[in-house]
Design an enzyme around this catalytic site. Structure first.
Site, PDB file in Angstrom:
ATOM      1  N   TYR A 104       0.839  -1.188   0.000  1.00  0.00           N
ATOM      2  CA  TYR A 104       0.000   0.000   0.000  1.00  0.00           C
ATOM      3  C   TYR A 104       0.877   1.241   0.000  1.00  0.00           C
ATOM      4  O   TYR A 104       1.462   1.613   1.007  1.00  0.00           O
ATOM      5  CB  TYR A 104      -0.933   0.008   1.209  1.00  0.00           C
ATOM      6  CG  TYR A 104      -1.871  -1.176   1.306  1.00  0.00           C
ATOM      7  CD1 TYR A 104      -2.146  -1.976   0.194  1.00  0.00           C
ATOM      8  CD2 TYR A 104      -2.474  -1.508   2.509  1.00  0.00           C
ATOM      9  CE1 TYR A 104      -2.995  -3.071   0.295  1.00  0.00           C
ATOM     10  CE2 TYR A 104      -3.342  -2.590   2.608  1.00  0.00           C
ATOM     11  CZ  TYR A 104      -3.590  -3.363   1.509  1.00  0.00           C
ATOM     12  OH  TYR A 104      -4.437  -4.440   1.603  1.00  0.00           O
ATOM     13  N   HIS A 110       0.135 -12.033   1.048  1.00  0.00           N
ATOM     14  CA  HIS A 110      -0.845 -11.203   0.341  1.00  0.00           C
ATOM     15  C   HIS A 110      -1.486 -11.942  -0.831  1.00  0.00           C
ATOM     16  O   HIS A 110      -2.689 -11.808  -1.082  1.00  0.00           O
ATOM     17  CB  HIS A 110      -0.166  -9.916  -0.140  1.00  0.00           C
ATOM     18  CG  HIS A 110      -1.063  -8.736  -0.172  1.00  0.00           C
ATOM     19  ND1 HIS A 110      -0.605  -7.447  -0.040  1.00  0.00           N
ATOM     20  CD2 HIS A 110      -2.404  -8.618  -0.332  1.00  0.00           C
ATOM     21  CE1 HIS A 110      -1.617  -6.596  -0.114  1.00  0.00           C
ATOM     22  NE2 HIS A 110      -2.728  -7.298  -0.287  1.00  0.00           N
ATOM     23  N   LEU A 166     -18.229  -2.713   1.920  1.00  0.00           N
ATOM     24  CA  LEU A 166     -19.210  -1.789   1.343  1.00  0.00           C
ATOM     25  C   LEU A 166     -19.232  -1.859  -0.183  1.00  0.00           C
ATOM     26  O   LEU A 166     -19.685  -0.932  -0.855  1.00  0.00           O
ATOM     27  CB  LEU A 166     -18.925  -0.358   1.796  1.00  0.00           C
ATOM     28  CG  LEU A 166     -18.840  -0.151   3.310  1.00  0.00           C
ATOM     29  CD1 LEU A 166     -18.625   1.316   3.645  1.00  0.00           C
ATOM     30  CD2 LEU A 166     -20.090  -0.665   4.002  1.00  0.00           C
ATOM     31  N   GLY A 167     -18.756  -2.964  -0.730  1.00  0.00           N
ATOM     32  CA  GLY A 167     -18.805  -3.135  -2.178  1.00  0.00           C
ATOM     33  C   GLY A 167     -17.992  -2.112  -2.937  1.00  0.00           C
ATOM     34  O   GLY A 167     -18.369  -1.692  -4.033  1.00  0.00           O
ATOM     35  N   ARG A 168     -16.830  -1.719  -2.359  1.00  0.00           N
ATOM     36  CA  ARG A 168     -15.935  -0.725  -2.964  1.00  0.00           C
ATOM     37  C   ARG A 168     -16.656   0.592  -3.258  1.00  0.00           C
ATOM     38  O   ARG A 168     -16.333   1.302  -4.209  1.00  0.00           O
ATOM     39  CB  ARG A 168     -15.287  -1.274  -4.240  1.00  0.00           C
ATOM     40  CG  ARG A 168     -14.492  -2.556  -4.025  1.00  0.00           C
ATOM     41  CD  ARG A 168     -13.711  -2.953  -5.259  1.00  0.00           C
ATOM     42  NE  ARG A 168     -13.138  -4.271  -5.129  1.00  0.00           N
ATOM     43  CZ  ARG A 168     -11.997  -4.549  -4.493  1.00  0.00           C
ATOM     44  NH1 ARG A 168     -11.315  -3.579  -3.938  1.00  0.00           N
ATOM     45  NH2 ARG A 168     -11.539  -5.787  -4.431  1.00  0.00           N
ATOM     46  N   GLY A 169     -17.647   0.915  -2.428  1.00  0.00           N
ATOM     47  CA  GLY A 169     -18.333   2.202  -2.549  1.00  0.00           C
ATOM     48  C   GLY A 169     -19.758   2.113  -3.043  1.00  0.00           C
ATOM     49  O   GLY A 169     -20.555   3.015  -2.789  1.00  0.00           O
TER      50      GLY A 169
END
Length: 331
Positions: free
Chosen positions: A60, A127, A208-211
């Protein structure tokens, strides 16, 4: 304050809701929109609200997010559960495949410890599975790091059933991290039963479903040039239109209960079992507070059935990654 949940059967306990820190430094939005001061304030506010579980990774940024989390937790390390990840090949700041060679694992962990300004990683994930390195060798090195005191518990991210079983046979795996939500239910048929059989918890990212479920969705072409979602098939073309309609149905159910769609999505996950810990990501205090409040929402069996019917497995249009990223998922 938030209740606690167990990750695995070896004694690791975390807050029922964690904080995904990735978006503070990586993947979403434009670089100029990032605000380290607000991100650090968000981490501090999470601690005040009872969040003890913080998720980051060397990839990241790369590296910048671990440094940020390390700065934010300076003087606050006790009582915090820090999770990070290794396993990508990073070339000039870009993910360029996977790398879980033993020497790379050791170097990556030493780098993470330095950036996080800590003497131990509470939960270390691979990862992504590296097809060129047997999982037994990977877990063997990770277990050595446990014995050396650098790592406390082990996890996998986006691993499939076969590698989960092989890994767990070498050293107990505390958690699998993968995308799971009202929006993305691909784990239900096979993976969740395997995790429960083995006593492995699920850390659910992108709850949250990527927004989409939070009402923040934009078309792919409207997003910042380096935003990860520009290449997300679910934000493109006809998929985007179909998915907006699906998300609206979930929002209508949430409105009937007087909560946001994002809150009802988190509550749904928390009601799916005590072995599931969502880690909604945010870089702003107001969204953090909204997410944590979801832990106080009670859903009846009827509510859960209604939500299950609104977004059934496979209802969302488009794969969850583009071809390149999907090729690195071990399914």
């Amino acid at each position: 304050m938030l209740a606690t949940r167990s990750l695995g059967t070896q004694g690791l306990k975390v807050s029922a809701l964690g904080l995904g820190c990735m978006s503070m430094s990586h993947a979403y939005g434009a670089p100029e929109e990032r605000d380290d001061r607000e991100s650090i304030a968000t981490i501090h506010r999470a601690l005040e609200l009872g969040v003890t579980f913080f998720d980051t990774a060397e990839a990241y940024g790369p590296f910048a997010n671990e440094e940020l989390v390390g700065r934010a937790l300076k003087g606050k390390r006790d009582g915090v559960i820090l999770a990070t990840k290794f396993g990508f090949k990073l070339t000039d700041g870009v993910i360029d495949g996977v790398d879980s060679r033993p020497a790379h694992i050791r170097d990556a962990v030493d780098g993470s410890l330095r950036r996080l300004a800590t003497d131990r990683i509470d939960l270390l994930y691979q990862h992504r599975i590296d097809p060129n390195v047997p999982i037994e060798d990977v877990i063997g090195v990770m277990a050595d790091l446990v014995r050396a005191g650098k790592v406390r518990y082990l996890g996998l991210s986006e691993a499939g059933e076969r590698n989960i079983r092989r890994a767990h046979a070498v050293h107990p795996i505390a958690a699998l991290q993968s995308e799971y939500s009202l929006w993305e239910r691909n784990l239900e048929p096979r993976l969740i039963p395997v995790l429960r059989e083995l006593g492995i918890a699920l850390v659910a990212f992108a709850p949250l479903g990527r927004g989409f479920l939070a009402g923040h969705a934009q078309r792919a072409e409207e997003m910042a040039p380096r935003d990860f979602r520009r290449n997300d098939p679910r934000y493109q073309g006809a998929n985007f239109e179909a998915n907006l309609r699906k998300a609206e149905a979930a929002r209508a159910l949430a409105a009937a209960k007087g909560v946001t769609a994002g809150q009802i999505a988190i509550a749904w996950l928390l009601h799916k079992g005590p072995d599931i810990v969502p880690i909604p990501g945010t870089k702003r205090r107001r969204y953090l507070e909204e997410n944590v409040a979801a832990a106080n929402i009670t859903l009846s069996a009827g509510d859960m059935a209604a939500l299950d019917a609104v977004l059934r497995p496979g209802d969302v249009a488009g794969p969850r990654y583009d071809d390149k990223n999907m090729s690195m998922v071990d399914r």
